[in-house]
Design a protein around this motif. Structure first.
Motif, short mmCIF file in Angstrom:
data_model
loop_
_atom_site.label_atom_id
_atom_site.label_comp_id
_atom_site.label_asym_id
_atom_site.label_seq_id
_atom_site.Cartn_x
_atom_site.Cartn_y
_atom_site.Cartn_z
N THR A 202 131.96 68.92 119.16
CA THR A 202 133.01 69.28 118.38
C THR A 202 133.11 69.40 117.08
O THR A 202 133.73 70.33 116.73
N ASP A 203 132.42 68.76 116.32
CA ASP A 203 132.29 68.71 114.78
C ASP A 203 131.67 70.02 114.51
O ASP A 203 131.93 70.71 113.65
N LEU A 204 130.51 70.31 115.17
CA LEU A 204 129.89 71.57 115.05
C LEU A 204 130.84 72.72 115.13
O LEU A 204 130.75 73.73 114.40
N ALA A 205 131.75 72.64 116.31
CA ALA A 205 132.55 73.90 116.61
C ALA A 205 133.61 73.97 115.17
O ALA A 205 133.81 74.96 114.85
N VAL A 206 133.79 72.76 114.63
CA VAL A 206 134.59 73.05 113.46
C VAL A 206 134.05 73.43 112.35
O VAL A 206 134.38 74.40 111.49
N ARG A 207 132.86 73.05 112.25
CA ARG A 207 131.90 73.63 111.10
C ARG A 207 131.66 74.96 111.28
O ARG A 207 131.86 75.97 110.08
N ARG A 208 131.39 75.52 112.44
CA ARG A 208 131.19 76.96 112.74
C ARG A 208 132.42 77.78 112.51
O ARG A 208 132.46 79.11 112.21
#
Length: 243
Positions: A202-208
């Motif tokens: 979920t955090d990776l989707a935010v960063r991307r």
């Protein structure tokens, strides 16, 4: 009648397609496209540590991971196939390769997603990529003995590995999955054997998603809820217009 576009995802383990590409899958099916996920293994030995600690046996773990992956695929609107090739190690065989060729011929994908060709932490992932690429080439051969017409040249995109810096992963495609993300999160939550990954991806989707916005227009400093996934295109893009 126009052919419906089809997305084919070749995943080493039962959870990989969810963490790495569920946004792309959900977006495709929301557009009315077909999506087919092929899990080469269940991730029963190397990616089910919680179940092993709980004292579960091999066949029980395989059944559990299959059920999780089937529920995740349903959340995404995708079909799913399991080749049960084993993991840790995943070793490609002529039979597994032939099954993949036949799936390529049947699905006739317009886009293929799989792992990158390097991952020093998990050799199963590059093996899955090699099998996906080799099967694509064989499916193009008119003389290959498998039902269906020879495959065209669907583009192949590598999805983001867990530790991209160590896998020579430098994304050149950023996919906006904002509308598809709720389905991705629901799919992630089907994978109870790897609950520790839910918030990470979920955090990776935010960063991307931040990078999606930054690469799509001027940086005005506004807050955003954009979600993204990162990919690397393997074969050259063919076009008559640069854009």
């Amino acid at each position: 009648m126009a052919t419906v576009p089809a997305l084919l995802v070749v995943s080493a383990h039962a959870g990989d397609f969810v963490w790495r590409a569920a946004g792309a899958v959900a977006a495709a099916t929301a557009r009315g496209e077909r999506a087919v996920v092929v899990c080469l293994s269940y991730g029963e030995r190397g990616e089910s540590a919680k179940a092993w600690r709980e004292g579960k046996g091999l066949e029980e773990i395989k059944a559990m991971r299959r059920d999780e992956a089937e529920r995740a695929a349903a959340e995404l609107g995708a079909e799913i196939r399991f080749l049960d090739a084993g993991d840790y190690p995943l070793i490609g065989s002529r039979d597994i390769l032939d099954q993949l060729v036949r799936i390529y011929r049947e699905v006739n994908p317009t886009v293929v997603l799989t792992h990158p060709l390097a991952d020093p932490y998990n050799e199963d992932h590059p093996e899955a990529a090699r099998l996906a690429l080799q099967a694509r080439v064989l499916a193009q051969a008119i003389g290959y003995d498998a039902p269906g017409e020879p495959l065209g040249a669907p583009p192949v995109f590598f999805f983001e590995p867990h530790q991209p810096e160590q896998c020579d992963f430098k994304p050149n495609v950023l996919l906006d999955i904002t509308d598809a993300f709720p389905a991705k999160r629901r799919a992630m939550e089907c994978l109870g054997a790897q609950q520790h990954m839910w918030d990470y991806y979920t955090d990776l989707a935010v960063r991307r998603g931040v990078q999606v916005k930054r690469n799509a227009g001027p940086n005005l400093g506004f807050p955003t809820n954009t979600k993204g996934e990162a990919y690397m295109r393997y074969y050259p893009q063919v076009t008559d217009v640069l854009q």
